[in-house]
Design an enzyme around this catalytic site. Sequence first.
Site, PDB file in Angstrom:
ATOM      1  N   ASP A 120      -6.480  31.815 -24.703  1.00 28.99           N
ATOM      2  CA  ASP A 120      -5.973  30.596 -24.042  1.00 28.99           C
ATOM      3  C   ASP A 120      -4.535  30.746 -23.531  1.00 28.99           C
ATOM      4  O   ASP A 120      -3.662  29.914 -23.858  1.00 28.99           O
ATOM      5  CB  ASP A 120      -6.003  29.407 -25.021  1.00 28.99           C
ATOM      6  CG  ASP A 120      -7.375  29.145 -25.604  1.00 28.99           C
ATOM      7  OD1 ASP A 120      -8.372  29.481 -24.954  1.00 28.99           O
ATOM      8  OD2 ASP A 120      -7.424  28.573 -26.716  1.00 28.99           O
ATOM      9  N   GLU A 164     -12.947  22.255 -19.210  1.00 24.27           N
ATOM     10  CA  GLU A 164     -11.722  22.330 -20.027  1.00 24.27           C
ATOM     11  C   GLU A 164     -10.743  23.308 -19.379  1.00 24.27           C
ATOM     12  O   GLU A 164     -10.986  23.803 -18.277  1.00 24.27           O
ATOM     13  CB  GLU A 164     -12.053  22.784 -21.465  1.00 24.27           C
ATOM     14  CG  GLU A 164     -12.654  24.169 -21.548  1.00 24.27           C
ATOM     15  CD  GLU A 164     -13.102  24.567 -22.962  1.00 24.27           C
ATOM     16  OE1 GLU A 164     -13.057  23.742 -23.884  1.00 24.27           O
ATOM     17  OE2 GLU A 164     -13.520  25.731 -23.133  1.00 24.27           O
TER      18      GLU A 164
HETATM   19  O1  FUB Z   1      -9.386  28.045 -28.161  1.00 21.70           O
HETATM   20  C1  FUB Z   1     -10.051  26.850 -28.501  1.00 21.70           C
HETATM   21  C2  FUB Z   1     -10.636  26.258 -27.278  1.00 21.70           C
HETATM   22  O2  FUB Z   1     -11.543  27.172 -26.701  1.00 21.70           O
HETATM   23  C3  FUB Z   1      -9.656  25.957 -26.175  1.00 21.70           C
HETATM   24  O3  FUB Z   1      -8.904  24.824 -26.388  1.00 21.70           O
HETATM   25  C4  FUB Z   1     -10.591  25.917 -25.035  1.00 21.70           C
HETATM   26  O4  FUB Z   1      -9.981  25.929 -23.785  1.00 21.70           O
HETATM   27  C5  FUB Z   1     -11.442  27.142 -25.292  1.00 21.70           C
HETATM   28  O5  FUB Z   1     -10.816  28.315 -24.862  1.00 21.70           O
END
Ligand code: FUB
Length: 345
Positions: free
Chosen positions: A16, A245
């Site tokens: 991330d 996301e």
């Molecule tokens: O790393 C945890 C979660 O997985 C992140 O917040 C999302 O974007 C995905 O990468």
Amino acid sequence: MKKEKRYLFPADYMADPSVHVFDGKIYIYPSHDWEASNVENDNGDQYIMKDYHVLSINGDPMTGTVTDHGCVLRQEDIPWAGRQLWDCDVQEYIQEVPTNAEEQAAGMGYSKKVKKYVMYFPLKDRNDVFHWGTAIADNPAGPFIPQPAPVPGSYSIDMCAFRDDADGEVYVYFGGLWGGQLQRYKDNIHLETPHLPEGKEDALPSRCVRLTKDGLGYAEAPRPILVVDNDGNPLKADDPHRFFEASWMHKYNGKYYFSYSTGDSHLLCYAVGDNPYGPFTYQGVILTPVVGWTTHHAILEYNGKWYLFHHDSVPSGGKSWLRSLKVCEIEYDADGKIMTIDGID
Ligand code: FUB
């Protein structure tokens, strides 16, 4: 197209990436993945991150030495912590602070300007509800000291803190479906019954909020960020290119490029608009699926070249919760379109 890629930090599992240039140097703010004994599920219980490190790169992203500045914030030091420190970001602020007696005697007057760095992190409280916390540092490499409580009214995950050079304001893009809990909110109000759109319903939009000048709170209510097709219609819930996301914002030739992960269709996509709030017209795929369930990124200009920072699960043998940071160069065509990169090398 195939692009040469570099694993940035083989010593540990990090994911991330949020990436900025502060004081002329590239700083990476990743999540820090941990081995998980719990079952992998759609709620993301396998992502049990408990702390953050800061990395920096000395020079060019493809070749420069990567430094780990160590652990800069721990879950156990955050007073309201439940679990799961997911994707964070950091932004730089210039603040006016009082001078001390010595500085006044030296003729510096009664105040001076100092730089502060504010980290935005999503974390579940003890009721298992995500909010955003803030933490403050004097240096882009931390350490970051958490504020005692989450940002009032904050919800969901994956904050990208973007400073717009047009007005100097900081806008935070955020939100994530499923385990990211965005389906629990409408018009910034918590719903009794979550609603995840399906089929030909409009897809659930990411959100954007302008922050106060000190970077510690909302200056307004968060607004939905619409990704629309060429006719101006919002992408639908069953479109494999809809938002899921991992929001990111960058500007290229004066246009606002909103990019994001499509989650269960495993793409990084982007859409372009004329202002920070959009609407953003869908343009295409930046990165095809990588090894691992999640895909996540940041886009950064450095020394006149553009780079995509992202992650995959190749080094962990495909464990989706143990991810490794990567970088490669990206290119735009003459119309400002980003050329699609293959996620599998
Ligand atoms: O790393 C945890 C979660 O997985 C992140 O917040 C999302 O974007 C995905 O990468």
